[in-house]
Design an enzyme around this catalytic site. Structure first.
Site, PDB file in Angstrom:
ATOM      1  CD  GLU A   1     -71.675 -18.731 -84.990  1.00  0.00           C
ATOM      2  OE1 GLU A   1     -70.470 -18.892 -85.345  1.00  0.00           O
ATOM      3  OE2 GLU A   1     -72.619 -18.791 -85.725  1.00  0.00           O
TER       4      GLU A   1
ATOM      5  CE  LYS B   1     -68.043 -20.148 -88.846  1.00  0.00           C
ATOM      6  NZ  LYS B   1     -69.135 -19.688 -87.693  1.00  0.00           N
TER       7      LYS B   1
ATOM      8  CG  ASP C   1     -55.468 -30.943 -83.319  1.00  0.00           C
ATOM      9  OD1 ASP C   1     -55.851 -30.009 -83.581  1.00  0.00           O
ATOM     10  OD2 ASP C   1     -54.345 -31.175 -83.241  1.00  0.00           O
TER      11      ASP C   1
ATOM     12  CG  HIS D   1     -77.146 -15.304 -84.832  1.00  0.00           C
ATOM     13  ND1 HIS D   1     -77.566 -16.384 -85.677  1.00  0.00           N
ATOM     14  CD2 HIS D   1     -75.976 -15.491 -84.861  1.00  0.00           C
ATOM     15  CE1 HIS D   1     -76.500 -17.027 -85.941  1.00  0.00           C
ATOM     16  NE2 HIS D   1     -75.485 -16.304 -85.354  1.00  0.00           N
TER      17      HIS D   1
END
Ligand code: MEV
Length: 430
Positions: A82, A266, A282, A380
């Site tokens: 991202e 998130k 992991d 972004h």
């Protein structure tokens, strides 16, 4: 090390960045070069890691800069697809270092393993017999991994719980607490559980069904705190107070509402997962632990806390389970993970956990600061436009030129990129 706050690392080309990184970190260039190309892992190595391997799947790897964790400069490798994540973390780390950097700590590396014991008839009797045999069961569990014992790890405790379920009736759950030192510990705990299971069945008079670790690793927590001096928050047309209060209001939303908390967390995991992945750990385990921990009060909420101190500075805190290791598993076999650990110069799993939780907090701040002010799209746009340009078929210098055109038009869409490219190519042909 030169002053990281004065670096323009992003302005260098790929080869220059690697050379710079090598000088800065002391990791030889030949070792860093495994990061080029397929990202350090070849198909033969992949074949030893999973079944039916047919190749490897790569992700971009970038370096987050400016991190000061417990007074130590850290170069942080982040594997993430991202845009804006690495830039956001680096920029927030720069603000945080004005307040002294991140202060982080990790609790003992204790993992929890669970045994589900069915068909017990006398619950209280089974519980007290298991407790009487605690020392025997712990020494059985510790004996499974003498190496772990040598490094100071081993079984620490045993807890017995009763779970009531109307469908299958009540059952016992035995928790084995194992200090796994510098390993992530999944193998150690699962092996220990399988070893003690028959004895637990004998002692309890029940039948041991599941024998598996819990990803809600709430005895293995990492915590980072930071303070950003109020004046450091001002930018462009936004006063420091407006930015700070905007961040506090945004946090209040996440604290109160699970719909918002999921997105807020998130954002934290954007940073956490990228380092977990780059260190060969992991990330699904860390994700599972994070969200279960966020819901531990019975209501899903924000993993972080933001407040202002008496001087009006912005203070952040993040605490979450952090089951990561620096030995065993992919950390050992993945060449890029080895390089990642070397770059961070971590010598214990605790140090790695402290860095990861600091990056999570920085990432959360980056998102909240953007959301509370100009929104996230501006940040972004540049990289997103480059991705769209490349996907539309732009090559070499065309990519940057096309990206700039898309940003200028405020239309970052594949159809428009293809259209512009077609026009340019037609003009060149005419
Ligand atoms: C995007 O990947 C992450 C954010 O949605 C996080 C947040 O909303 O806090 C920007």
């Amino acid at each position: 090390m030169t002053d990281p706050t004065s670096q323009k690392f992003y302005e260098l080309n790929l080869a220059e960045r690697l050379a710079h990184l090598s000088r800065e970190s002391g990791v030889p260039l030949e070792e860093l070069e495994v990061l080029s190309g397929a990202g350090g892992l070849n198909a033969d190595q992949a074949d030893h890691m999973v079944e039916n391997a047919v190749g490897v799947f790569s992700l971009p790897l970038g370096i987050a800069r400016n991190f000061l964790v417990n007074g130590r400069e850290v170069l942080v490798p982040m594997a993430v697809e991202e845009p804006s994540v690495i830039a956001g973390a680096s920029f927030m780390a720069k603000l945080v270092r004005l307040g002294g950097g991140f202060t982080a700590e990790a609790s003992a590396p204790e993992m929890i393993g669970q045994l589900q014991v069915l068909d017990v008839t006398d619950f209280e009797g089974a519980r007290s017999r298991l407790e009487e045999h605690r020392a025997e069961l712990l020494s059985m569990a510790s004996a499974v991994d003498p190496m772990l014992m040598r490094f100071g790890g081993g079984a620490r405790d045993l807890h017995v719980r009763l779970i009531e379920r109307s469908e299958i009736g009540p059952f016992l759950v035995v928790h084995l607490i194992l200090d796994v030192r510098d390993a992530m510990g999944a193998n150690a705990i699962n092996t220990a559980l399988e070893r003690i299971a028959p004895r637990v069945a004998e002692i309890s008079g029940g039948r041991v069904h599941l024998r598996i670790l819990s990803n809600l690793a709430d005895r293995r927590l990492a915590r980072a705190v930071c303070t950003i001096p109020l004046e450091a928050l001002a930018f462009e047309g936004y006063s420091a107070e407006k930015v700070r209060d905007g961040i506090l209001d945004a946090w209040a939303f996440a604290e109160a509402d699970p719909y918002r908390a999921a997105t807020h967390n998130k954002g934290i995991m954007n940073g956490v997962d990228a380092v977990v992945l780059a260190s060969g750990n992991d990330w699904r385990a860390v994700e599972a632990g994070a969200h279960a921990y966020a819901a531990q009060s019975g209501r899903y909420t924000s993993l972080s806390i933001w407040r202002k101190d008496a001087q009006g500075n912005l203070c952040g805190e993040l605490e979450m389970p952090m089951a990561v290791g620096i030995v065993g598993g992919a950390t050992r076999v993945h060449p890029a993970a080895q390089v990642g650990l070397k770059l961070m110069k971590v010598t214990t799993a605790d140090e790695l956990a402290e860095i990861i939780v600091s990056v999570g907090l920085a990432q959360n701040l980056a998102a909240l600061r953007a959301l509370a002010t100009e929104g996230i799209q501006r940040g972004h746009m540049g990289l997103h436009a480059r991705q769209i340009a490349a996907a539309a078929g732009a090559k070499g210098d065309e990519i940057e030129k096309l990206a700039q055109q898309l940003v200028h038009e405020k239309t970052i869409r594949a159809e428009r990129a293809e259209e512009i490219l077609k026009e340019w190519r037609k003009q060149a042909y005419d």
